[in-house]
Design an enzyme around this catalytic site. Structure first.
Site, PDB file in Angstrom:
ATOM      1  N   GLY A 476      -5.524   2.454  -9.640  1.00  0.00           N
ATOM      2  CA  GLY A 476      -6.201   1.332 -10.277  1.00  0.00           C
ATOM      3  C   GLY A 476      -6.387   0.202  -9.277  1.00  0.00           C
ATOM      4  O   GLY A 476      -6.990  -0.825  -9.582  1.00  0.00           O
ATOM      5  N   GLY A 478      -8.071   0.309  -6.451  1.00  0.00           N
ATOM      6  CA  GLY A 478      -9.353   0.290  -5.749  1.00  0.00           C
ATOM      7  C   GLY A 478      -9.383   1.196  -4.533  1.00  0.00           C
ATOM      8  O   GLY A 478     -10.208   1.014  -3.637  1.00  0.00           O
ATOM      9  N   SER A 517       2.989   1.184  -0.611  1.00  0.00           N
ATOM     10  CA  SER A 517       1.888   0.351  -0.074  1.00  0.00           C
ATOM     11  C   SER A 517       1.215   1.012   1.115  1.00  0.00           C
ATOM     12  O   SER A 517       0.747   0.343   2.020  1.00  0.00           O
ATOM     13  CB  SER A 517       2.400  -1.032   0.369  1.00  0.00           C
ATOM     14  OG  SER A 517       3.058  -1.665  -0.679  1.00  0.00           O
ATOM     15  N   LYS A 705      -1.991  -2.663   7.241  1.00  0.00           N
ATOM     16  CA  LYS A 705      -0.528  -2.561   7.239  1.00  0.00           C
ATOM     17  C   LYS A 705       0.093  -2.443   5.845  1.00  0.00           C
ATOM     18  O   LYS A 705       1.312  -2.322   5.745  1.00  0.00           O
ATOM     19  CB  LYS A 705       0.075  -3.769   7.967  1.00  0.00           C
ATOM     20  CG  LYS A 705      -0.383  -3.885   9.425  1.00  0.00           C
ATOM     21  CD  LYS A 705       0.517  -4.793  10.248  1.00  0.00           C
ATOM     22  CE  LYS A 705       0.425  -6.236   9.831  1.00  0.00           C
ATOM     23  NZ  LYS A 705       1.278  -7.120  10.657  1.00  0.00           N
ATOM     24  N   GLU A 709       3.013  -3.949  -2.231  1.00  0.00           N
ATOM     25  CA  GLU A 709       4.406  -4.342  -2.418  1.00  0.00           C
ATOM     26  C   GLU A 709       4.759  -5.677  -1.776  1.00  0.00           C
ATOM     27  O   GLU A 709       5.399  -6.516  -2.417  1.00  0.00           O
ATOM     28  CB  GLU A 709       5.323  -3.203  -1.960  1.00  0.00           C
ATOM     29  CG  GLU A 709       5.272  -2.061  -2.965  1.00  0.00           C
ATOM     30  CD  GLU A 709       5.745  -0.735  -2.419  1.00  0.00           C
ATOM     31  OE1 GLU A 709       5.230  -0.331  -1.365  1.00  0.00           O
ATOM     32  OE2 GLU A 709       6.613  -0.111  -3.044  1.00  0.00           O
TER      33      GLU A 709
END
Ligand code: MOS
Length: 751
Positions: A476, A478, A517, A705, A709
Site C-alpha cells: 500500500g 506505492g 524498509s 536507503k 521505518e
C-alpha cells in the site's frame, strides 16, 4: 547488464523524484481493487477458528460431534486429525521452540485450538461455538520479572527466557562514567502495541490436483510459499502464492500465519476453495504486537558536550513465542561514544506473541535514548539540537567503525531545526493559563539496509508499451508506482503504458519480503538494471538500422538519437528488428552492497505539544520530520510514508497499549473501541516532511536507503521531550495518557 558493470548513479532525473499519484490510486479509492478478502471462488467455503479463551491451559478433550451436524458445516480440524498435526517451529538464536498447528498446550489467550469450514462464515462461527472443549487451566504469568522467578509457570520446557542475552560492548564503561561531569540513570517503559493493519489478515486456498494456489495478504509471497511447502511437505514448485492489493502489514504479514495452513488443509480435504479471513477481534489476540520493553539507561557526558558512556539494560516480553525484539543497537551507533555496554533480554509471558512491528525495537529504544539525550543536554545547559549535533558520528561504531556510505543526520538536525523554527519555538514563553506548550526533538537511525537477491524483468513491446515483472508485494506504500517510475525514467515509457505483474510466485521473479524498509532499496536497482538491459538492446537494434555505433546513440522520449547529429534518429516504434521480434526482454539483478561501508537511513523529528494541566490531555500541535533516506523516488508516496510513520508514532506515544487483566490474564481492550489508535483528530493539521537527500552514490544504483521505518522511530520520543519542555516533568512510560499526566503534574506541584 552484467553485475560487474553496475550502472552509474542517476544525476538529474525526469520522472524519479516527482510528486506522482499511485498508479493504482483509482482502483484503491473506487473499491475496484481486489483485496484477498474480496476474492470469491465458485463453491468456496469459509472458516472460523476456535481460540483458547485462557492465557495458559491444556486442552484435555474436544467434542466436535454437535458442531459437525450443524447446517453448512463441511469439515472440522483439531489436533486429533493426523493431517493437522503439523509442527510449528519458532527459532530464536541457538534455541528452537516447538509447537503445533493446534497445540494442546495453549500458551496465550487466542491460540488456535480447532477450526471449522462451512458454506458461510456465519455457519462456521456458529459451529465453532458448538465445539465443546475441556481445558485444564494452568497458572499463568503476565509480568516479565515474575516470569523469571523460580516458581513461575514454565511457558516452554526450557523455561521462560526466550533468547540468550544479547550484548554490544566497547571501551571501558566504568572509566567513562568516572570521567563524566553529568550522569543520569532512568528506567523507561513502553507498552505493548498491537498490530492493527487496516486490512485484516486473510488467505484463500485452492487445489488443482497436487498443486496448491494461495491468495494471501502477505508482505512476502516467497516466504509464504516456503512456509507452506515446508508445513505441507510439498515441493516449492507445487505451491503458488499470490498477493495483490494490500492494506498494510507493518511486519505482521511477513511470516506464515496458521490460518493460511488451515485454509490449505480444508481446501485439500473438501476439494473446495477455502477462504480464511480472521476477524478484527482476533487480530488483537493473535497476529502479533510490538512487545512491551523496559530500558534502564545510564548516560554520562562531559561539560564540553562529549558523551562519556552509555550503559543500557533492556528487557522485553516476547509473549508466548519468540520473535526478534531487541532495539539497543541505536545506543551503540547513533551518537559518538567510546564506552558502551548494551545488554538485552527477552522473556516469555502468557500473552499474544511479539512480532516484527515497524522498526522492531527501535521506537522503544528511541523512547529511552532520546529522552536521556534530552536530559543530558539540560544538565549540561546545552540546546538539545546542539548537543546532538556535537555527537554525530561518521562511522558505524557498532560495526567495526566502517564509514557510512552517507549520513544526513547532521543535516536532519540542523535543517530540520531551521525549518521547524526550533530556536524561536524553544524560546517562546510557555507560561500563562492551564495550557502548557513545549517543543521537543529526537533523532534515530534504522539498523537495516537491504541488498540482494533481487531479480526483475522488463519487457518492451513493439508498440512502445512495457511490462514490469517483479516479485515484491506492494503493501500500500506505492511500491508498484515507484518501480514503474524507474522504468519510465530509463526507457521514456509513460507510466500509463507500463503494466506491472508482481507478488506471484508462479509468474514473477524472486524477491525477498517487503519489510525492513528495504523494498525500494533492494528491488529498484534490479528494476533499473532490467530497464537498462532493454535500453542497451534497443540501442543495438537502432545501431544496426541507422548504421551508427551503439555507443553514439541515446534513447530520449521513445526516440533513439545519435549524439553526434540529431538528424540521425529512429523512433522505437519504427525499429524493424523490434517489430519482427515483437518484444525486447531485459533482465536485471541487484548487485551487492559495498563491502567496506555501512548503509543507514537517519531521521530527526520535531514536535510541538500542548498539555492541558487541568485535564491531562496532550495534543500534538505540529510536527516536522527531517528524513535522510537517500534519494526521494516519489515525493508524494515519500510524504505518505513519513506522515504515516509520524501518525503511528503518535499512537505509540500517546494512545496505544494492550491491557491485560491481572485476574484472568485476558486482554480487556481487544477491539477498536477500547484499544485506541490515532484518528484524524489526533494528528496535527501541520505535519511537515523535509527530505534530506545526501546524494548517496555508493549505497546502491538508485541511491535509496529506506524510509518506512525510520519515519516512525523518533516520533514518540520527540513528543515526550516536548512534553518535558512544556511541563518540566519527565514521562517515562508510554502511552502518555491523561490519568498519568495528572498524577505527574500533581506530584510536581508538591515538590
Ligand atoms: Mo517490517 S517490521 O520488516 O514490515
Amino acid at each position: 547488464m552484467k553485475l560487474e558493470s553496475q550502472p552509474k548513479p542517476w544525476g538529474d532525473t525526469a520522472v524519479i523524484g516527482k510528486r506522482l499519484p499511485r498508479v493504482d490510486a483509482y482502483e484503491r479509492v473506487s473499491g475496484a481493487a481486489e483485496y484477498t478478502s474480496d476474492i470469491v471462488l465458485p463453491g468456496m467455503l469459509h472458516t472460523a477458528i476456535l481460540r483458547c479463551p485462557y492465557p495458559h491451559a491444556l486442552v484435555k478433550k474436544i467434542a466436535t460431534g454437535a458442531a459437525a451436524k450443524m447446517p453448512g458445516v463441511r469439515a472440522i480440524l483439531t489436533d486429533s486429525d493426523a493431517e493437522a498435526r503439523i509442527p510449528w517451529y519458532f527459532h530464536s538464536g541457538s534455541k528452537k521452540f516447538l509447537s503445533r498447528l493446534f497445540d494442546p498446550h495453549c500458551r496465550y489467550e487466542g491460540e488456535e485450538v480447532a477450526a471449522v469450514a462451512a458454506d458461510t462464515p456465519q455457519q462456521a462461527w456458529d459451529a465453532v461455538r458448538a465445539i465443546a472443549v475441556e481445558y485444564d487451566e494452568l497458572p499463568f504469568v503476565l509480568d516479565m520479572d515474575e516470569a523469571l522467578g523460580a516458581n513461575a509457570p514454565k511457558i516452554h520446557q526450557t523455561g521462560n527466557r526466550a533468547f540468550d542475552v544479547q550484548k554490544i560492548e566497547r571501551g571501558d564503561v566504568a572509566r567513562g562514567f568516572a570521567e563524566a561531569d553529568v550522569t543520569i540513570e532512568t528506567a523507561y517503559r513502553t507498552a505493548c502495541e498491537i498490530h492493527t493493519p487496516l486490512e485484516v489478515h486473510g488467505s484463500v486456498a485452492k487445489w488443482e490436483g497436487n498443486r496448491l494456489t494461495v491468495w494471501d495478504s502477505t508482505q512476502g509471497v516467497f516466504e509464504i510459499q516456503a512456509g507452506l511447502a515446508h508445513a505441507l511437505k510439498l515441493p516449492l514448485s507445487d505451491v503458488r502464492v499470490i498477493c495483490h492489493y494490500m492494506g498494510g502489514g507493518f511486519g505482521s504479514k511477513i511470516a506464515l500465519n496458521k490460518h493460511t495452513v488451515i485454509a490449505a488443509l480444508f481446501a485439500r480435504g473438501t476439494g473446495r476453495p477455502v477462504k480464511a479471513c480472521i476477524s478484527r477481534e482476533e487480530t488483537f489476540l493473535a497476529v502479533g504486537n510490538r512487545p512491551a520493553h523496559v530500558f534502564t539507561l545510564k548516560a554520562g557526558a562531559k561539560k564540553d558536550g562529549t558523551i562519556a558512556a552509555f550503559e543500557m539494560h533492556g528487557k522485553a516480553t516476547t509473549g508466548a513465542y519468540p520473535d526478534w525484539t531487541v532495539g539497543g543497537f541505536q545506543v551503540a551507533d547513533l551518537y559518538r561514544c567510546a564506552n558502551v555496554r548494551v545488554e538485552e533480554e527477552q522473556i516469555f509471558t502468557n500473552a499474544g506473541p511479539a512480532r516484527a512491528f515497524r522498526a522492531p525495537g527501535f521506537p522503544q529504544c528511541a523512547w529511552a535514548l532520546e529522552q536521556s539525550m534530552d536530559a543530558l543536554a539540560e544538565k549540561l545547559g546545552m540546546d538539545p539540537v546542539e548537543f546532538r549535533l556535537k555527537n554525530v558520528p561518521t562511522v558505524s561504531q557498532a560495526q567495526g567503525n566502517k564509514p557510512y556510505t552517507s549520513t544526513g543526520l547532521s543535516r536532519c538536525l540542523a535543517e530540520g531545526a531551521e525549518a521547524f523554527g526550533w530556536k524561536q519555538a524553544r524560546a517562546r514563553s510557555k507560561n500563562g493559563g492551564p495550557i502548557l506548550r513545549g517543543v521537543g526533538v529526537a533523532a534515530g537511525l534504522w539498523g537495516y539496509s537491504g541488498g540482494p537477491p533481487s531479480t526483475a524483468i522488463v519487457k518492451l513491446f513493439a508498440d512502445g508499451s512495457a511490462n514490469l515483472n517483479m516479485g515484491a508485494s506492494d503493501l500500500g506504500t506505492g511500491t508498484k508506482t515507484v518501480m514503474a517510475m524507474v522504468v519510465a525514467e530509463e526507457l521514456g515509457v509513460p507510466l500509463e503504458k507500463i503494466q506491472i505483474e508482481y507478488a506471484d510466485t508462479g509468474t514473477t521473479q524472486y524477491a525477498t519480503a517487503s519489510g525492513g524498509s528495504k523494498t525500494v532499496v533492494a528491488d529498484s536497482p534490479a528494476v533499473r538494471a532490467a530497464a537498462l538491459d532493454v535500453k542497451s538492446k534497443l540501442l543495438d537494434m537502432a545501431s544496426e538500422q541507422l548504421n551508427v555505433p551503439a555507443a553514439d546513440l541515446e534513447l530520449k522520449g521513445g526516440i533513439v538519437v545519435s549524439i553526434r547529429s540529431t538528424e540521425t534518429k529512429v523512433a522505437v516504434a519504427d525499429l524493424r528488428a523490434l517489430a519482427k521480434q515483437g518484444v525486447v526482454v531485459g533482465v536485471g539483478t541487484r548487485g551487492p552492497n559495498p563491502a567496506d561501508k555501512i548503509v543507514r537511513p537517519f531521521a530527526a523529528h520535531f514536535a510541538e505539544v500542548e498539555v492541558n494541566a487541568r485535564t491531562g490531555e496532550v495534543r500534538v500541535v505540529r510536527m516536522l520530520a527531517a528524513q535522510d533516506s537517500g534519494r526521494v523516488m516519489n515525493r508524494l508516496t515519500y510524504e505518505s510514508q513519513v506522515f504515516g510513520g509520524m501518525t503511528m508514532g503518535i499512537g505509540f506515544g500517546l494512545l496505544e497499549r494492550r491491557v491485560l487483566d491481572a485476574n484472568t490474564g485476558k486482554m480487556t481492550n481487544a477491539n477498536w473501541h477500547d484499544y485506541k489508535i490515532p484518528t484524524a483528530l489526533d494528528v496535527p493539521a501541520s505535519l511537515e516532511c523535509l527530505p534530506i537527500d545526501p546524494h548517496d552514490t555508493e549505497c546502491n544504483t538508485t541511491g535509496t536507503k529506506g524510509l518506512g521505518e525510520p519515519a516512525t522511530i523518533p516520533t514518540a520520543a520527540a513528543i515526550a521531550n516536548a512534553f518535558y519542555h512544556a511541563t518540566g516533568v519527565r514521562v517515562t512510560e508510554t502511552p502518555i495518557r491523561p490519568a498519568q499526566v495528572l498524577a505527574l503534574l500533581a506530584a510536581r506541584k508538591k515538590v
